[in-house]
Design a protein around this motif. Structure first.
Motif, PDB file in Angstrom:
ATOM      1  N   HIS A 206      39.197 -32.600 -39.854  1.00 34.60           N
ATOM      2  CA  HIS A 206      40.620 -32.456 -40.188  1.00 34.60           C
ATOM      3  C   HIS A 206      40.897 -31.001 -40.537  1.00 34.60           C
ATOM      4  O   HIS A 206      40.098 -30.366 -41.237  1.00 34.60           O
ATOM      5  CB  HIS A 206      40.935 -33.351 -41.395  1.00 34.60           C
ATOM      6  CG  HIS A 206      42.352 -33.813 -41.437  1.00 34.60           C
ATOM      7  ND1 HIS A 206      43.390 -32.985 -41.760  1.00 34.60           N
ATOM      8  CD2 HIS A 206      42.891 -35.023 -41.179  1.00 34.60           C
ATOM      9  CE1 HIS A 206      44.521 -33.664 -41.714  1.00 34.60           C
ATOM     10  NE2 HIS A 206      44.247 -34.911 -41.353  1.00 34.60           N
ATOM     11  N   LEU A 207      42.039 -30.506 -40.064  1.00 32.04           N
ATOM     12  CA  LEU A 207      42.344 -29.099 -40.337  1.00 32.04           C
ATOM     13  C   LEU A 207      42.585 -28.850 -41.817  1.00 32.04           C
ATOM     14  O   LEU A 207      42.370 -27.745 -42.304  1.00 32.04           O
ATOM     15  CB  LEU A 207      43.574 -28.659 -39.522  1.00 32.04           C
ATOM     16  CG  LEU A 207      43.418 -28.697 -37.996  1.00 32.04           C
ATOM     17  CD1 LEU A 207      44.657 -28.123 -37.321  1.00 32.04           C
ATOM     18  CD2 LEU A 207      42.173 -27.934 -37.548  1.00 32.04           C
ATOM     19  N   MET A 226      36.990 -37.677 -34.255  1.00 31.08           N
ATOM     20  CA  MET A 226      37.755 -36.503 -33.818  1.00 31.08           C
ATOM     21  C   MET A 226      39.200 -36.915 -33.526  1.00 31.08           C
ATOM     22  O   MET A 226      39.464 -37.993 -32.987  1.00 31.08           O
ATOM     23  CB  MET A 226      37.137 -35.917 -32.548  1.00 31.08           C
ATOM     24  CG  MET A 226      35.634 -35.663 -32.601  1.00 31.08           C
ATOM     25  SD  MET A 226      35.096 -34.502 -33.879  1.00 31.08           S
ATOM     26  CE  MET A 226      35.961 -33.007 -33.440  1.00 31.08           C
ATOM     27  N   GLY A 227      40.141 -36.010 -33.827  1.00 26.59           N
ATOM     28  CA  GLY A 227      41.558 -36.359 -33.725  1.00 26.59           C
ATOM     29  C   GLY A 227      42.193 -36.026 -32.382  1.00 26.59           C
ATOM     30  O   GLY A 227      41.643 -35.274 -31.572  1.00 26.59           O
ATOM     31  N   GLU A 229      44.612 -34.386 -29.615  1.00 26.83           N
ATOM     32  CA  GLU A 229      44.815 -32.962 -29.346  1.00 26.83           C
ATOM     33  C   GLU A 229      46.062 -32.395 -30.027  1.00 26.83           C
ATOM     34  O   GLU A 229      46.062 -31.241 -30.447  1.00 26.83           O
ATOM     35  CB  GLU A 229      44.930 -32.698 -27.842  1.00 26.83           C
ATOM     36  CG  GLU A 229      43.636 -32.846 -27.065  1.00 26.83           C
ATOM     37  CD  GLU A 229      43.437 -34.233 -26.503  1.00 26.83           C
ATOM     38  OE1 GLU A 229      44.034 -35.195 -27.030  1.00 26.83           O
ATOM     39  OE2 GLU A 229      42.663 -34.378 -25.533  1.00 26.83           O
ATOM     40  N   GLN A 231      48.154 -34.316 -32.456  1.00 24.08           N
ATOM     41  CA  GLN A 231      48.503 -34.826 -33.787  1.00 24.08           C
ATOM     42  C   GLN A 231      47.339 -34.893 -34.755  1.00 24.08           C
ATOM     43  O   GLN A 231      47.525 -35.227 -35.933  1.00 24.08           O
ATOM     44  CB  GLN A 231      49.119 -36.224 -33.636  1.00 24.08           C
ATOM     45  CG  GLN A 231      50.445 -36.176 -32.901  1.00 24.08           C
ATOM     46  CD  GLN A 231      50.760 -37.490 -32.214  1.00 24.08           C
ATOM     47  OE1 GLN A 231      49.940 -38.388 -32.144  1.00 24.08           O
ATOM     48  NE2 GLN A 231      51.967 -37.596 -31.704  1.00 24.08           N
ATOM     49  N   GLY A 232      46.132 -34.635 -34.280  1.00 24.34           N
ATOM     50  CA  GLY A 232      44.983 -34.807 -35.161  1.00 24.34           C
ATOM     51  C   GLY A 232      44.721 -36.284 -35.424  1.00 24.34           C
ATOM     52  O   GLY A 232      45.170 -37.151 -34.666  1.00 24.34           O
ATOM     53  N   LEU A 233      43.996 -36.597 -36.512  1.00 26.68           N
ATOM     54  CA  LEU A 233      43.677 -37.997 -36.846  1.00 26.68           C
ATOM     55  C   LEU A 233      44.892 -38.717 -37.406  1.00 26.68           C
ATOM     56  O   LEU A 233      45.707 -38.107 -38.107  1.00 26.68           O
ATOM     57  CB  LEU A 233      42.596 -38.033 -37.941  1.00 26.68           C
ATOM     58  CG  LEU A 233      41.168 -37.660 -37.583  1.00 26.68           C
ATOM     59  CD1 LEU A 233      40.283 -37.786 -38.830  1.00 26.68           C
ATOM     60  CD2 LEU A 233      40.640 -38.558 -36.478  1.00 26.68           C
ATOM     61  N   MET A 249      37.850 -21.304 -39.790  1.00 28.18           N
ATOM     62  CA  MET A 249      38.531 -20.461 -38.789  1.00 28.18           C
ATOM     63  C   MET A 249      39.155 -19.275 -39.519  1.00 28.18           C
ATOM     64  O   MET A 249      39.445 -19.349 -40.724  1.00 28.18           O
ATOM     65  CB  MET A 249      39.654 -21.249 -38.091  1.00 28.18           C
ATOM     66  CG  MET A 249      39.178 -22.447 -37.293  1.00 28.18           C
ATOM     67  SD  MET A 249      40.540 -23.215 -36.380  1.00 28.18           S
ATOM     68  CE  MET A 249      41.612 -23.749 -37.694  1.00 28.18           C
ATOM     69  N   SER A 255      43.852 -23.850 -34.259  1.00 32.76           N
ATOM     70  CA  SER A 255      42.834 -24.903 -34.298  1.00 32.76           C
ATOM     71  C   SER A 255      41.891 -24.630 -33.130  1.00 32.76           C
ATOM     72  O   SER A 255      42.179 -23.800 -32.270  1.00 32.76           O
ATOM     73  CB  SER A 255      43.460 -26.288 -34.129  1.00 32.76           C
ATOM     74  OG  SER A 255      44.096 -26.373 -32.871  1.00 32.76           O
ATOM     75  N   LEU A 256      40.792 -25.378 -33.120  1.00 33.08           N
ATOM     76  CA  LEU A 256      39.880 -25.284 -31.973  1.00 33.08           C
ATOM     77  C   LEU A 256      40.266 -26.336 -30.957  1.00 33.08           C
ATOM     78  O   LEU A 256      40.825 -27.388 -31.302  1.00 33.08           O
ATOM     79  CB  LEU A 256      38.449 -25.538 -32.445  1.00 33.08           C
ATOM     80  CG  LEU A 256      37.876 -24.456 -33.357  1.00 33.08           C
ATOM     81  CD1 LEU A 256      36.731 -25.017 -34.175  1.00 33.08           C
ATOM     82  CD2 LEU A 256      37.417 -23.272 -32.531  1.00 33.08           C
TER      83      LEU A 256
END
Ligand code: SAM
Length: 280
Positions: A206-207, A226-227, A229, A231-233, A249, A255-256
């Motif tokens: 999570h970011l 993994m979330g 692309e 919206q994330g999780l 980062m 984000s990656l």
């Protein structure tokens, strides 16, 4: 005689026209998820891919190859193996290969395979699994399967509405790894139930997590979650995780890429000897 019906060797068919009905059916498989769902089949390109499928027990429904390549030893041997296992062999023209692969420089061999998924109850049963929440990009999925295969990951779970794992793009990006990694699908509730039943821990990414991914405990059985692309999780998945990790980062970096983040997570988890065992 219709060229599709013409048997030039027993069980071998010659098809040269892209408008042949067999080619139309096969090209619908290549282009449309609906047709893949209806038939339970999918397409992949290259001799290695067909050999990978045979080696891992996937049923090869059709072996499609250019007439020239069918004269070569390895291609002819594989065609014979497919035929021996009850599959159909089609000798086709270059325009047919171009139509099926939807590109100008097609492989000289294409396979049509029966779809197969791992049972849901396998998710998190042992070793290191990857859970992909609503992954959308077939290229990311293929790349993740390729990395998961290289790293000896036990399996990949697709959670919720994901891109079609059987699309040509995913199979292409997986470079044959598609056949070597158990792949299961589950909605969020079924994913959590399976992981829970197998006493697998869930480590989410999570970011806004505070724990550095290099400090985590990766003891298996474990699922790295993994979330999506964009919206994330989902909140529910993030809350269900036993821990949330962040890959550091530069401040201000967005984000990656999902496939890159998954690769970093997998190889960090491999530092745990039990996860690296599959590498020998
Ligand atoms: N806008 C999304 C968000 O806010 O979560 C970005 C999603 S990112 C492109 C896709 C997934 O890659 C994330 O859900 C996470 O699983 C993983 N990811 C990417 N960068 C990450 C990082 N720095 N730390 C942890 N996970 C990361």
């Amino acid at each position: 005689m219709n060229e599709a019906e013409e048997e030039w060797r027993p069980g071998f068919h010659r098809v040269t026209s892209p408008s042949n009905p067999i080619v139309k059916q096969l090209s619908a498989l290549s282009a449309k998820k609906k047709e893949r769902d209806r038939t339970g089949l999918f397409l992949g390109e290259g001799l290695k891919l067909v050999r990978d499928a045979l080696e891992t027990g996937f049923r090869v429904h059709d072996f499609i190859a250019s007439a020239d390549s069918l004269q070569e030893g390895a291609v002819a041997d594989t065609a014979a193996a497919v035929k021996g296992a009850g599959g159909r062999v089609l000798s086709v023209s270059r325009p047919v290969l171009e139509k099926l692969s939807r590109r100008d420089n097609p492989h000289s061999v294409i396979g049509v395979f029966e779809q197969r998924l791992a049972p849901r109850k396998e998710i998190g049963r042992e070793g290191l699994w990857i859970g992909l929440d609503r992954i959308r990009d077939p290229g990311n999925l293929g790349t993740i399967l390729r990395t998961a295969d290289a790293a000896g990951v036990a399996g990949v779970a697709l959670i919720g509405e994901c891109c079609d794992p059987f699309s040509l793009e995913t199979v292409r990006a997986s470079m044959g790894s598609f056949f070597h990694v158990p792949l299961a699908t589950a909605d969020e509730a079924a994913f959590l139930a399976a992981a829970n039943a197998n006493s697998a821990r869930l480590l989410g990414t999570h970011l806004s997590a505070t724990e550095d991914f290099r400090e985590a405990d990766y003891t298996p059985p474990l699922v790295l979650v993994m979330g999506n692309e964009r919206q994330g999780l989902t909140d529910a998945l993030a809350e269900a995780c036993d821990g949330l990790l962040r890959i550091p980062m530069r401040e201000g970096a967005d984000s990656l890429n999902l496939a890159v983040a998954t690769g970093l997570m997998i190889y960090e988890a491999l530092k745990h000897p039990q996860n690296a065992a599959a590498l020998g």
